[in-house]
Design an enzyme around this catalytic site. Sequence first.
Site, short mmCIF file in Angstrom:
data_model
loop_
_atom_site.label_atom_id
_atom_site.label_comp_id
_atom_site.label_asym_id
_atom_site.label_seq_id
_atom_site.Cartn_x
_atom_site.Cartn_y
_atom_site.Cartn_z
N ASP A 23 36.73 43.01 -29.14
CA ASP A 23 35.43 43.22 -29.79
C ASP A 23 34.75 44.47 -29.23
OD1 ASP A 23 33.31 42.68 -31.44
OD2 ASP A 23 32.53 41.03 -30.23
N ASN A 71 36.48 39.12 -41.73
CA ASN A 71 36.35 40.59 -41.71
C ASN A 71 36.37 41.22 -43.12
OD1 ASN A 71 38.10 41.05 -38.55
ND2 ASN A 71 35.90 40.98 -38.96
C1 FPP Z 1 36.25 44.60 -33.25
O1 FPP Z 1 35.35 45.62 -33.15
C2 FPP Z 1 37.55 45.05 -33.71
C3 FPP Z 1 38.10 44.80 -34.92
C4 FPP Z 1 37.47 44.02 -35.99
C5 FPP Z 1 39.41 45.33 -35.27
C6 FPP Z 1 40.36 45.38 -34.14
C7 FPP Z 1 41.57 46.07 -34.52
C8 FPP Z 1 42.17 46.99 -33.74
C9 FPP Z 1 41.67 47.38 -32.42
C10 FPP Z 1 43.42 47.62 -34.17
C11 FPP Z 1 44.36 46.67 -34.88
C12 FPP Z 1 45.70 47.17 -34.78
C13 FPP Z 1 46.78 46.52 -35.24
C14 FPP Z 1 48.09 47.02 -34.87
C15 FPP Z 1 46.73 45.34 -36.10
P1 FPP Z 1 34.10 45.61 -34.12
O2 FPP Z 1 34.39 46.53 -35.25
O3 FPP Z 1 33.77 44.22 -34.49
O4 FPP Z 1 33.02 46.22 -33.19
P2 FPP Z 1 31.45 45.93 -33.18
O5 FPP Z 1 31.29 44.45 -32.94
O6 FPP Z 1 30.97 46.77 -32.06
O7 FPP Z 1 30.94 46.38 -34.52
#
Ligand code: FPP
Length: 246
Positions: A23, A71
């Site tokens: 996260d 998501n």
């Molecule tokens: C959370 O940060 C992250 C995600 C929803 C996506 C995570 C995915 C990756 C790091 C890469 C995936 C790679 C593969 C190979 C499947 P957020 O966007 O929720 O951050 P925030 O809470 O600060 O907005």
Amino acid sequence: MGDYPQVDTVIEQIPDHVAIIMDGNGRWAQQTGKERKEGHQEGMEAIRRVTIRASERGIKVLTLYAFSTENWKRPPQEVKFLMQLPVKFFDRFVPELQENNIKVNMIGFKDKVPGSTKKAIEKAIDETKNNTGMILNFAFNYGGRAEIVEATKSLFDKVLSGQINKKDISEEVLQAELLTNSITPYDDVDLLIRSSGEQRLSNFLLWQNAYSEFYFSKLFWPEFTGEVLDKALLDYQYRSRRYGAI
Ligand code: FPP
């Protein structure tokens, strides 16, 4: 590493199954004046660092929450970008996964995932299928409640068709219907890590986290390193897991 001893000196309690809620990509980007997608891009680097370290430490399964069933509520442009991440990730990192004998697996609902994303994941699974080391398990379009609903439907069908008897339904029987049946015998999570300071489960492996230890880090996911994983593993060494007993 602060007050912690080196991880190899207390290695006897390495958890078999570590699951991570990655996260804070968006907040990391915002904080550094970048676009959200740059946060996800850096998040992939963190996946690489943590995967290699986890494999070196002898973890059996590393499950990463890469895309949840919730998501899809994000803006379409961001969803599109997130769907492309597995393609980019496996294009770049499969050779390194091979070098480290790491086997790719996926849990989640494939139905809504675009064909090119599905293809990239399936290719990585196929290319690493003979590896015998750590399983790198991506939870992609995964939701814990939906998983339990699907397992229930499947059991219902089996009862209706006479394959099993209602009286024989047990925790083990239900567990065998969950998506994590692809990582048996490591279905249960031993250590759950969440980055970015948030302290909630967000529909992640609801059944499998029943007895796991939780470790929360204030760092945003793109800041996560092998050293932070070591810190979580060291913390785990001192937990006393009683599973409800005394
Ligand atoms: C959370 O940060 C992250 C995600 C929803 C996506 C995570 C995915 C990756 C790091 C890469 C995936 C790679 C593969 C190979 C499947 P957020 O966007 O929720 O951050 P925030 O809470 O600060 O907005």
